[in-house]
Design a protein around this motif. Structure first.
Motif, PDB file in Angstrom:
ATOM      1  N   LEU A   1       0.820  -1.214   0.000  1.00 57.36           N
ATOM      2  CA  LEU A   1       0.000   0.000   0.000  1.00 57.36           C
ATOM      3  C   LEU A   1       0.852   1.262   0.000  1.00 57.36           C
ATOM      4  CD1 LEU A   1      -2.919  -0.886   2.460  1.00 57.36           C
ATOM      5  CD2 LEU A   1      -3.148  -0.260   0.056  1.00 57.36           C
ATOM      6  N   THR A   2       2.018   1.187   0.637  1.00 64.79           N
ATOM      7  CA  THR A   2       2.879   2.375   0.718  1.00 64.79           C
ATOM      8  C   THR A   2       3.549   2.709  -0.615  1.00 64.79           C
ATOM      9  OG1 THR A   2       4.837   1.103   1.411  1.00 64.79           O
ATOM     10  CG2 THR A   2       3.370   1.901   3.148  1.00 64.79           C
ATOM     11  N   THR A   3       3.461   1.801  -1.591  1.00 68.84           N
ATOM     12  CA  THR A   3       4.054   2.082  -2.903  1.00 68.84           C
ATOM     13  C   THR A   3       3.119   2.906  -3.777  1.00 68.84           C
ATOM     14  OG1 THR A   3       3.182   0.064  -3.954  1.00 68.84           O
ATOM     15  CG2 THR A   3       5.297  -0.114  -2.791  1.00 68.84           C
ATOM     16  N   LEU A   4       1.869   3.099  -3.333  1.00 72.22           N
ATOM     17  CA  LEU A   4       0.876   3.821  -4.126  1.00 72.22           C
ATOM     18  C   LEU A   4       0.835   5.291  -3.736  1.00 72.22           C
ATOM     19  CD1 LEU A   4      -1.989   1.171  -3.920  1.00 72.22           C
ATOM     20  CD2 LEU A   4      -0.225   1.382  -5.675  1.00 72.22           C
ATOM     21  N   PHE A   5       0.298   6.111  -4.621  1.00 76.42           N
ATOM     22  CA  PHE A   5       0.255   7.549  -4.380  1.00 76.42           C
ATOM     23  C   PHE A   5      -0.985   7.981  -3.600  1.00 76.42           C
ATOM     24  CE2 PHE A   5       2.990   8.217  -8.385  1.00 76.42           C
ATOM     25  CZ  PHE A   5       4.139   8.152  -7.616  1.00 76.42           C
ATOM     26  N   GLY A   6      -2.028   7.182  -3.625  1.00 81.80           N
ATOM     27  CA  GLY A   6      -3.297   7.604  -3.044  1.00 81.80           C
ATOM     28  C   GLY A   6      -3.335   7.521  -1.526  1.00 81.80           C
ATOM     29  N   ARG A   7      -4.140   8.399  -0.934  1.00 80.93           N
ATOM     30  CA  ARG A   7      -4.297   8.420   0.518  1.00 80.93           C
ATOM     31  C   ARG A   7      -5.413   7.503   1.000  1.00 80.93           C
ATOM     32  NH1 ARG A   7      -5.383  14.744   0.526  1.00 80.93           N
ATOM     33  NH2 ARG A   7      -6.643  13.938  -1.206  1.00 80.93           N
ATOM     34  N   ALA A   8      -6.491   7.428   0.217  1.00 80.04           N
ATOM     35  CA  ALA A   8      -7.697   6.750   0.676  1.00 80.04           C
ATOM     36  C   ALA A   8      -7.470   5.295   1.103  1.00 80.04           C
ATOM     37  CB  ALA A   8      -8.777   6.822  -0.401  1.00 80.04           C
ATOM     38  N   PRO A   9      -6.759   4.462   0.328  1.00 81.42           N
ATOM     39  CA  PRO A   9      -6.605   3.062   0.755  1.00 81.42           C
ATOM     40  C   PRO A   9      -5.973   2.919   2.132  1.00 81.42           C
ATOM     41  CG  PRO A   9      -5.975   3.307  -1.549  1.00 81.42           C
ATOM     42  CD  PRO A   9      -6.170   4.691  -1.013  1.00 81.42           C
ATOM     43  N   ILE A  10      -4.954   3.728   2.425  1.00 78.78           N
ATOM     44  CA  ILE A  10      -4.290   3.634   3.725  1.00 78.78           C
ATOM     45  C   ILE A  10      -5.159   4.223   4.828  1.00 78.78           C
ATOM     46  CG2 ILE A  10      -2.330   4.458   5.090  1.00 78.78           C
ATOM     47  CD1 ILE A  10      -0.594   4.223   2.617  1.00 78.78           C
ATOM     48  N   LEU A  11      -5.702   5.415   4.601  1.00 78.16           N
ATOM     49  CA  LEU A  11      -6.445   6.107   5.656  1.00 78.16           C
ATOM     50  C   LEU A  11      -7.750   5.396   5.993  1.00 78.16           C
ATOM     51  CD1 LEU A  11      -5.920   9.847   4.623  1.00 78.16           C
ATOM     52  CD2 LEU A  11      -4.665   8.490   6.295  1.00 78.16           C
ATOM     53  N   PHE A  12      -8.510   4.978   4.975  1.00 79.78           N
ATOM     54  CA  PHE A  12      -9.800   4.351   5.245  1.00 79.78           C
ATOM     55  C   PHE A  12      -9.648   2.937   5.807  1.00 79.78           C
ATOM     56  CE2 PHE A  12     -11.947   7.258   1.951  1.00 79.78           C
ATOM     57  CZ  PHE A  12     -12.268   8.169   2.944  1.00 79.78           C
ATOM     58  N   SER A  13      -8.628   2.201   5.359  1.00 84.02           N
ATOM     59  CA  SER A  13      -8.447   0.844   5.891  1.00 84.02           C
ATOM     60  C   SER A  13      -7.982   0.880   7.344  1.00 84.02           C
ATOM     61  CB  SER A  13      -7.450   0.063   5.032  1.00 84.02           C
ATOM     62  OG  SER A  13      -6.181   0.682   5.020  1.00 84.02           O
ATOM     63  N   THR A  14      -6.994   1.719   7.647  1.00 80.01           N
ATOM     64  CA  THR A  14      -6.523   1.802   9.033  1.00 80.01           C
ATOM     65  C   THR A  14      -7.604   2.400   9.934  1.00 80.01           C
ATOM     66  OG1 THR A  14      -5.460   3.929   8.529  1.00 80.01           O
ATOM     67  CG2 THR A  14      -4.084   1.959   8.421  1.00 80.01           C
TER      68      THR A  14
ATOM     69  N   SER B   1       5.959   7.698  -0.270  1.00 77.27           N
ATOM     70  CA  SER B   1       6.722   8.693  -1.020  1.00 77.27           C
ATOM     71  C   SER B   1       6.495  10.092  -0.454  1.00 77.27           C
ATOM     72  CB  SER B   1       6.293   8.670  -2.491  1.00 77.27           C
ATOM     73  OG  SER B   1       4.932   9.071  -2.610  1.00 77.27           O
ATOM     74  N   ASP B   2       7.376  11.011  -0.820  1.00 74.72           N
ATOM     75  CA  ASP B   2       7.207  12.404  -0.426  1.00 74.72           C
ATOM     76  C   ASP B   2       5.918  12.981  -1.006  1.00 74.72           C
ATOM     77  OD1 ASP B   2       9.583  12.341   0.970  1.00 74.72           O
ATOM     78  OD2 ASP B   2      10.779  13.113  -0.713  1.00 74.72           O
ATOM     79  N   TYR B   3       5.548  12.503  -2.205  1.00 75.65           N
ATOM     80  CA  TYR B   3       4.301  12.957  -2.825  1.00 75.65           C
ATOM     81  C   TYR B   3       3.111  12.588  -1.955  1.00 75.65           C
ATOM     82  CZ  TYR B   3       0.443  13.233  -6.171  1.00 75.65           C
ATOM     83  OH  TYR B   3      -0.748  13.520  -6.790  1.00 75.65           O
ATOM     84  N   TRP B   4       3.102  11.359  -1.415  1.00 71.85           N
ATOM     85  CA  TRP B   4       2.006  10.910  -0.537  1.00 71.85           C
ATOM     86  C   TRP B   4       1.957  11.787   0.705  1.00 71.85           C
ATOM     87  CZ3 TRP B   4       0.599   9.399   4.254  1.00 71.85           C
ATOM     88  CH2 TRP B   4      -0.577   8.676   4.396  1.00 71.85           C
ATOM     89  N   LEU B   5       3.113  12.052   1.303  1.00 71.99           N
ATOM     90  CA  LEU B   5       3.154  12.879   2.509  1.00 71.99           C
ATOM     91  C   LEU B   5       2.653  14.292   2.229  1.00 71.99           C
ATOM     92  CD1 LEU B   5       6.587  11.741   3.993  1.00 71.99           C
ATOM     93  CD2 LEU B   5       4.301  11.190   4.861  1.00 71.99           C
TER      94      LEU B   5
END
Length: 403
Positions: free
Chosen positions: A200-213, A256-260
């Motif tokens: 999941l951390t290899t992807l650019f999107g926020r939703a998969p990480i934020l909504f799953s956690t 990635s820095d882009y995700w942050l």
């Protein structure tokens, strides 16, 4: 469970159980399955095969009847009302942009959700469905981390095409961790949990990480509150904080820095592009609360509203929204019962919760078979558990048992 029920279920062979669970998995995961084979035929084939397998199971392998509890009847009635309004008023509305393709997509959603509600009839089918979900997420994670998965932008594939099944698998893994008392099961599930989290951390999107956690933490906290002695609650809370710290470190070290940068933008919600879309959609709702018709938002806003509630209001009006809210009330009831029933109901509810949160900000109603279908499986799961415990009266529709 009555003797006739047991005999009818025992006549359903393992191959049919596997087939129905796999078809349910394909329907819920159609967007990501298209990473392998990019064709609308997947949608059509999965729904048609589920109906074919379901009818064969009911009419040939069983006693020719369907058993419904009150929850399933209510869900079917509310969903049928919502989708009937969307189909008929939505296609005839004053600003409707309906086309034959769009109408067929809406009809496909109806067929998929009703098929899941009617023909998933055994607890083994739901358990296998959840296993398929975890296996699929682990397989995608391995592929992404080893060789990388290429997304086809021409087919509207984006980070969510990969991120949704990964996050859905992560939620399912933690759902099983919460319900099982077997240490070896928990330890076995750590491997896919770690793989999926890193992927999941290899992807650019926020939703998969934020909504799953967020979903995992929500159900974990509710699980702690509702179950165990004060000492056990303290232990579970310490475990949750420890696990959360580990997951946070994994995410923080790999994204990635882009995700942050995108995550930091949440501090200024007003700068989000969706906020402008929501403002325009709300303006449309206020001006015409009884709806405009299908895809009317495309004409006024230039894009679908990125919100299930707003799109439902714009397409079908307030009556379709009332039906949708009724469906969500049933889901909240099932999710609440999952905290005491647990079994396979809790992972189902966690999965449905995550999918609904994601669809509510990212997809339109033509793909609603995923979140609403997952909610339908939660209703089925609750009824099956109640039936097994002898606590729910079921009505028989079809041939008499002795026919």
């Amino acid at each position: 469970m009555s003797r006739s029920q047991s005999q009818s279920q025992s006549r359903v062979p393992l191959v049919m159980t596997v087939a129905v669970s796999l078809l349910a998995f394909l329907i819920i995961n159609t967007p990501s399955v298209k990473l392998i084979y990019r064709s609308e035929l997947i949608n059509v084939a999965a729904v048609c095969l589920l109906w074919g397998a379901g009818l064969y199971k009911v009419l040939v392998m069983s006693d020719g009847s369907l058993r419904f509890g009150r929850l399933r009847v209510w869900f079917l009635a509310l969903f049928a009302a919502m989708w009937t309004i969307l189909l008929f008023y939505g296609s005839l509305g004053p600003e409707s942009q309906a086309s034959m393709r769009l109408l067929l997509q809406y009809a496909g959603v109806f067929g998929a959700v009703v098929g899941l509600l009617l023909f998933v009839t055994r607890s083994a089918e739901i358990r296998l469905f959840l296993i398929w979900q975890i296996v699929w997420a682990a397989a995608l994670a391995i592929a992404q981390l080893s060789v990388g998965i290429e997304l086809d932008r021409s087919q509207n594939q984006n980070y969510l095409t990969l991120g949704v099944p990964l996050a859905a698998g992560l939620v399912s893994v933690f759902g099983h961790m919460l319900i099982t008392r077997r240490l070896w099961v928990k330890l076995t599930l750590l491997a896919p949990a770690a793989l999926v989290t890193v992927a999941l951390t290899t992807l650019f999107g926020r939703a998969p990480i934020l909504f799953s956690t967020g979903t995992i933490m929500l159900f974990w906290v509710l699980h702690i509150v509702r179950n165990g002695s004060p000492f056990a609650k303290a232990g579970q809370l310490a475990l949750m904080l420890s696990a959360g710290t580990v997951v946070y470190q994994i995410i923080r070290s790999n994204v990635s820095d882009y995700w942050l940068t995108r995550f930091a933008r949440l501090q200024n919600v007003g700068d989000e592009s969706r906020v402008a879309i929501y403002r325009e959609a709300l303006k449309m709702v206020r001006e015409q609360p009884f709806g405009y018709g299908m895809n009317a938002a495309d004409t006024y806003i230039g894009i679908y509203p990125h919100n299930i509630f707003l799109e439902t209001m714009i397409s079908g009006g307030i009556l379709s929204l009332v039906a949708l809210l009724g469906l969500l009330v049933l889901f909240v009831y099932a999710a609440g019962r999952s905290l005491s029933h647990k079994a396979y109901l809790m992972p189902c509810c966690m999965l449905a919760c995550y999918l609904f949160l994601t669809w509510n900000v990212s997809f339109n109603l033509t793909a609603a078979y995923t979140p609403i279908g997952a909610i339908a499986l939660c209703i089925v799961a609750l009824e099956l558990i109640q039936r097994e415990q002898g606590g729910e009266r079921h009505e028989r529709i079809g041939r008499p048992a002795d026919a």
